[in-house]
Scaffold this motif. Structure first.
Motif, PDB file in Angstrom:
ATOM      1  N   TYR A  82     113.760   3.061 -18.177  1.00 56.08           N
ATOM      2  CA  TYR A  82     114.706   2.119 -18.747  1.00 56.08           C
ATOM      3  C   TYR A  82     115.607   1.587 -17.648  1.00 56.08           C
ATOM      4  CZ  TYR A  82     113.181   3.670 -23.337  1.00 56.08           C
ATOM      5  OH  TYR A  82     112.422   3.961 -24.457  1.00 56.08           O
ATOM      6  N   GLU A  83     116.128   0.435 -17.899  1.00 53.54           N
ATOM      7  CA  GLU A  83     117.027  -0.172 -16.930  1.00 53.54           C
ATOM      8  C   GLU A  83     118.177   0.773 -16.584  1.00 53.54           C
ATOM      9  OE1 GLU A  83     117.793  -4.114 -18.954  1.00 53.54           O
ATOM     10  OE2 GLU A  83     117.627  -4.764 -16.865  1.00 53.54           O
ATOM     11  N   GLY A  84     118.533   0.812 -15.320  1.00 48.67           N
ATOM     12  CA  GLY A  84     119.651   1.625 -14.870  1.00 48.67           C
ATOM     13  C   GLY A  84     119.298   3.050 -14.515  1.00 48.67           C
ATOM     14  N   GLN A  85     118.090   3.489 -14.847  1.00 50.27           N
ATOM     15  CA  GLN A  85     117.698   4.867 -14.528  1.00 50.27           C
ATOM     16  C   GLN A  85     117.140   4.966 -13.118  1.00 50.27           C
ATOM     17  OE1 GLN A  85     114.958   6.151 -17.617  1.00 50.27           O
ATOM     18  NE2 GLN A  85     116.652   6.971 -18.840  1.00 50.27           N
ATOM     19  N   GLU A  86     117.119   6.176 -12.585  1.00 49.84           N
ATOM     20  CA  GLU A  86     116.453   6.454 -11.315  1.00 49.84           C
ATOM     21  C   GLU A  86     114.990   6.802 -11.596  1.00 49.84           C
ATOM     22  OE1 GLU A  86     117.775   9.054  -7.621  1.00 49.84           O
ATOM     23  OE2 GLU A  86     116.862  10.329  -9.161  1.00 49.84           O
ATOM     24  N   VAL A  87     114.091   6.244 -10.789  1.00 44.88           N
ATOM     25  CA  VAL A  87     112.666   6.499 -10.961  1.00 44.88           C
ATOM     26  C   VAL A  87     112.115   7.165  -9.708  1.00 44.88           C
ATOM     27  CG1 VAL A  87     110.395   5.430 -11.195  1.00 44.88           C
ATOM     28  CG2 VAL A  87     112.315   4.596 -12.571  1.00 44.88           C
ATOM     29  N   ASN A  88     111.348   8.228  -9.894  1.00 48.24           N
ATOM     30  CA  ASN A  88     110.700   8.930  -8.785  1.00 48.24           C
ATOM     31  C   ASN A  88     109.189   8.884  -8.971  1.00 48.24           C
ATOM     32  OD1 ASN A  88     113.135   9.874  -7.481  1.00 48.24           O
ATOM     33  ND2 ASN A  88     113.354  11.267  -9.207  1.00 48.24           N
ATOM     34  N   ILE A  89     108.485   8.381  -7.974  1.00 42.84           N
ATOM     35  CA  ILE A  89     107.026   8.297  -8.017  1.00 42.84           C
ATOM     36  C   ILE A  89     106.483   9.152  -6.877  1.00 42.84           C
ATOM     37  CG2 ILE A  89     105.004   6.809  -8.003  1.00 42.84           C
ATOM     38  CD1 ILE A  89     106.855   4.465  -8.690  1.00 42.84           C
ATOM     39  N   THR A  90     105.605  10.079  -7.216  1.00 45.54           N
ATOM     40  CA  THR A  90     105.066  11.004  -6.219  1.00 45.54           C
ATOM     41  C   THR A  90     103.633  10.650  -5.844  1.00 45.54           C
ATOM     42  OG1 THR A  90     106.495  12.800  -6.949  1.00 45.54           O
ATOM     43  CG2 THR A  90     104.528  13.411  -5.713  1.00 45.54           C
ATOM     44  N   CYS A  91     103.323  10.805  -4.561  1.00 46.69           N
ATOM     45  CA  CYS A  91     101.986  10.535  -4.038  1.00 46.69           C
ATOM     46  C   CYS A  91     101.499  11.786  -3.301  1.00 46.69           C
ATOM     47  CB  CYS A  91     102.044   9.357  -3.082  1.00 46.69           C
ATOM     48  SG  CYS A  91     100.511   8.997  -2.198  1.00 46.69           S
ATOM     49  N   SER A  92     100.274  12.194  -3.584  1.00 45.78           N
ATOM     50  CA  SER A  92      99.662  13.312  -2.861  1.00 45.78           C
ATOM     51  C   SER A  92      98.738  12.766  -1.781  1.00 45.78           C
ATOM     52  CB  SER A  92      98.864  14.196  -3.827  1.00 45.78           C
ATOM     53  OG  SER A  92      99.703  14.755  -4.801  1.00 45.78           O
ATOM     54  N   HIS A  93      98.840  13.314  -0.572  1.00 46.09           N
ATOM     55  CA  HIS A  93      98.001  12.844   0.540  1.00 46.09           C
ATOM     56  C   HIS A  93      97.602  14.026   1.422  1.00 46.09           C
ATOM     57  CE1 HIS A  93     102.172  12.579   1.970  1.00 46.09           C
ATOM     58  NE2 HIS A  93     102.352  11.605   1.115  1.00 46.09           N
ATOM     59  N   ASN A  94      96.597  14.749   0.959  1.00 42.05           N
ATOM     60  CA  ASN A  94      96.067  15.857   1.752  1.00 42.05           C
ATOM     61  C   ASN A  94      95.403  15.332   3.014  1.00 42.05           C
ATOM     62  OD1 ASN A  94      96.813  17.885  -0.121  1.00 42.05           O
ATOM     63  ND2 ASN A  94      95.059  17.347  -1.394  1.00 42.05           N
ATOM     64  N   ASN A  95      95.278  16.199   4.004  1.00 47.45           N
ATOM     65  CA  ASN A  95      94.590  15.865   5.266  1.00 47.45           C
ATOM     66  C   ASN A  95      95.300  14.782   6.062  1.00 47.45           C
ATOM     67  OD1 ASN A  95      92.510  17.675   4.529  1.00 47.45           O
ATOM     68  ND2 ASN A  95      91.543  16.073   3.322  1.00 47.45           N
ATOM     69  N   ILE A  96      96.576  14.584   5.807  1.00 45.51           N
ATOM     70  CA  ILE A  96      97.292  13.602   6.602  1.00 45.51           C
ATOM     71  C   ILE A  96      97.377  14.114   8.045  1.00 45.51           C
ATOM     72  CG2 ILE A  96      99.538  14.614   6.028  1.00 45.51           C
ATOM     73  CD1 ILE A  96     100.669  11.761   6.120  1.00 45.51           C
ATOM     74  N   ALA A  97      97.195  13.202   8.992  1.00 50.29           N
ATOM     75  CA  ALA A  97      97.215  13.592  10.397  1.00 50.29           C
ATOM     76  C   ALA A  97      98.657  13.762  10.876  1.00 50.29           C
ATOM     77  CB  ALA A  97      96.500  12.541  11.240  1.00 50.29           C
ATOM     78  N   THR A  98      98.810  14.514  11.925  1.00 50.69           N
ATOM     79  CA  THR A  98     100.131  14.900  12.426  1.00 50.69           C
ATOM     80  C   THR A  98     101.037  13.699  12.684  1.00 50.69           C
ATOM     81  OG1 THR A  98      99.183  16.876  13.440  1.00 50.69           O
ATOM     82  CG2 THR A  98     101.349  16.167  14.225  1.00 50.69           C
ATOM     83  N   ASN A  99     100.498  12.664  13.248  1.00 51.24           N
ATOM     84  CA  ASN A  99     101.322  11.520  13.637  1.00 51.24           C
ATOM     85  C   ASN A  99     101.276  10.350  12.658  1.00 51.24           C
ATOM     86  OD1 ASN A  99     102.119  12.807  16.030  1.00 51.24           O
ATOM     87  ND2 ASN A  99     100.258  12.142  17.066  1.00 51.24           N
ATOM     88  N   ASP A 100     100.681  10.573  11.499  1.00 54.72           N
ATOM     89  CA  ASP A 100     100.574   9.471  10.542  1.00 54.72           C
ATOM     90  C   ASP A 100     101.875   9.263   9.774  1.00 54.72           C
ATOM     91  OD1 ASP A 100      97.099  10.079   9.609  1.00 54.72           O
ATOM     92  OD2 ASP A 100      98.013   9.017  11.302  1.00 54.72           O
ATOM     93  N   TYR A 101     102.109   8.041   9.364  1.00 52.43           N
ATOM     94  CA  TYR A 101     103.289   7.683   8.595  1.00 52.43           C
ATOM     95  C   TYR A 101     102.918   7.388   7.139  1.00 52.43           C
ATOM     96  CZ  TYR A 101     106.262   7.319  12.686  1.00 52.43           C
ATOM     97  OH  TYR A 101     106.995   7.611  13.796  1.00 52.43           O
TER      98      TYR A 101
END
Lengths: 110, 114
Positions: free
Chosen positions: A13-32
């Protein structure tokens, strides 16, 4: 090719805080981790980028835990115009291939 | 400053016909990307250029797709022959240097193959 994982959809709803989570296994050490926003019939638009811990800009915050296997995009006080698809992007694996997540459709309700 | 320019915006062709898309990136951006986006899915990288060099084309279907960026500025993506499954939006993006940098996307070309 492994892909990032996000919730398919979220409502808020308008005015609320929204949190969206992403899973990314195997991410490399220097990746953004980078988040993009996409409205219908437009190309994606950059929101925020981070490597670890917390990054904040004028529109969002990005939280990345120490193990870096996931990240959370936080949108404070959303409005109707924040209704869009949100993508998580990471440089993945040894091939360093650019991979967009499946995207999260955020719908902000009045 | 002008953004990423793509043309055409829409294209309708019959299967087995050739088609080409053009992209002009933001001035000074060395890295150029072509993505394909199917309905309801995220963009899928087809090819990435750093200047004139294709540094990542592992997901480009080379039997029918080709791309070029001869002078390290604008780029053309070609499909020959097109198949029904090629119907999608083709997005071009550019960034200042490497793939780490913020990517600026064009509006895309919507291809319909009949």
């Amino acid at each position: 090719l492994a892909k990032t994982t996000q919730p398919i959809s979220m409502d808020s709803y308008e005015g609320q805080e929204v949190n969206i989570t992403c899973s990314h296994n195997n991410i490399a050490t220097n990746d953004y981790i980078t988040w993009y926003q996409q409205f219908p019939s437009q190309g994606p638009r950059f929101i925020i980028q981070g490597y670890k811990t917390k990054v904040t800009n004028e529109v969002a915050s990005l939280f990345i835990p120490a193990d870096r296997k996931s990240s959370t995009l936080s949108l404070p006080r959303v409005s109707l115009s924040d209704t869009a698809v949100y993508y998580c992007l990471a440089l993945r694996g040894s091939a360093r291939q650019l991979t967009f997540g499946s995207g999260t459709q955020l719908t902000v309700l009045p | 400053e002008a953004g990423v320019v793509q043309s055409p915006r829409y294209k309708i062709i019959e299967k087995k016909q050739p088609v080409a898309f053009w992209c002009n990136p933001i001035s000074g951006h060395n890295t150029l990307y072509w993505y394909r986006q199917n309905l309801g899915q995220g963009p899928e990288l087809l090819i990435r250029y750093e200047n004139e060099e294709a540094v990542d084309d592992s997901q480009l279907p080379k039997d029918r797709f080709s791309a070029e960026r001869l002078k390290g500025v604008d780029s053309t993506l070609k499909i020959q022959p097109a198949e029904l499954g090629d119907s999608a939006v083709y997005l071009c993006a550019s960034s200042l240097r490497t793939a780490y940098n913020e990517q600026f996307f064009g509006p895309g070309t919507r291809l319909t193959v009949l």
